[in-house]
Design a protein around this motif. Sequence first.
Motif, PDB file in Angstrom:
ATOM      1  N   ASP A  90      -3.932   1.326  -3.157  1.00 53.44           N
ATOM      2  CA  ASP A  90      -4.050  -0.031  -2.590  1.00 53.44           C
ATOM      3  C   ASP A  90      -4.577  -0.976  -3.669  1.00 53.44           C
ATOM      4  N   MET A  98       0.847  -1.185   0.000  1.00 57.29           N
ATOM      5  CA  MET A  98       0.000   0.000   0.000  1.00 57.29           C
ATOM      6  C   MET A  98       0.888   1.244   0.000  1.00 57.29           C
ATOM      7  N   LYS A 134      -5.577  -3.124   2.622  1.00 55.58           N
ATOM      8  CA  LYS A 134      -6.331  -2.581   3.752  1.00 55.58           C
ATOM      9  C   LYS A 134      -7.479  -3.507   4.121  1.00 55.58           C
TER      10      LYS A 134
END
Length: 442
Positions: free
Chosen positions: A129, A119, A134
């Motif tokens: 991302d 990321m 995430k």
Amino acid sequence: MTIPAYVTDCLDALEGAGYEAYLVGGCVRDMCLGQRPQDFDICTAAKPGEIQGVFPDKPLVLAGVKHGTVGVVTGEGVVEITTFRTEGGYGDNRHPDWVDFVEDIDADLARRDFTVNAMAYAPRRGFRDPFGGKADLEAGILRAVGDPETRFREDALRILRGFRFAVRFRLTLDGATWAAMVSQAPLMEHLARERVFDELCKLLPLVNARDLVQFHPILSAVIPELGPMLGFDQHSPHHAYDLYTHTAHVVSGVPGDLTLRWAALLHDCGKIPCFTTDDTGRGHFYGHAKAGAEAAEAILTGLRAPRELRENAVTLIAEHMTRLEPDKRLLRRRLSKLGWEAMERLVLLQEADMGSKGTQEHDAQGYFSEIRRLLDEIREEEACLKLRDLKISGNDLMALGYEGRAIGACLQEMLDCVLDEKLPNERNALLAYARGRNRGES
């Protein structure tokens, strides 16, 4: 996301010069978790020479420049800035066969190991991302970027890193990622031993018993002596666990001190070669402490462990079966041999060893409490434990007519008497003893 000023200054300098720049990797992961990163890495579209041009007044670290990395020295630390890049195959399972610089941050992120490390974030440009890192963090999943077998063939150390990330962040391995870690684990044989040791030292303070059992296929690939310990029946009423599971509980039972954790991990690696059974089928492991110390010496030497750690861990393993009696005279003897640091570690190792048998047949807590109480008394007494603690010196003996080896022999004899409480550590008493010994009266 809170970013320190010295890092934003670097980002702003690159952006101000017209180069796209992002924070990348572990620092972005840690910020997503609400943790303060230990360091901050930047990726940029600027080539290495261009990075140097952006920071003409800053000291630079150029050791990694051929791979696109320039370290910018700030008052708060070094910020590593790396050009966006892609890589070729890894013929040696460690280094890329070639590196190409690219303009696209997503292409750079595609070469990274796990989605949670792939990321990027920049205050001016927002969050990147492309591989769902995430979402994986939020779901508690550790997943390789792209094809996991390819990622681990590129650099087999990523297998141990995956073990560490899973433990540190309490992530569950994605099925395909775990299968690839196990299938590619033999590639770790080709890694530099220093890299393996460094990764294991980051890992060992973090693990619990369950982690060590779960990741046995990975750990035993780099320390083969641990392989046959899993499932090994000790044939003892005092042990409910197999040999490796017992070891895992011992590691979990000692503090995170690296010397202690290494000693706990390897303390019983001499058991299998020493295994015998008697007529009743009960197992015995005569001499396993000595055999384990020798095996640990070879293992840690092979891993290029620092001498101090190796020697201290090997000493603990050699001594771990020596029963500590709750007797101040005997404890002083043991302290004289080992010193305070090793003695305190030995108590912790023996306590964890005795408490990790899974039988609950007896409670040793009172025993170790008494050992610690007596050790505290010895410390408060500032007991004489070494030759240097004697209230008499070699010069004093020379004044009495002692020469050569007789000086050391007399000092050692007096220390033994003091340790055994046969002689007080008082100057006049020691001088009187030395005079009498010189006249043949002792």
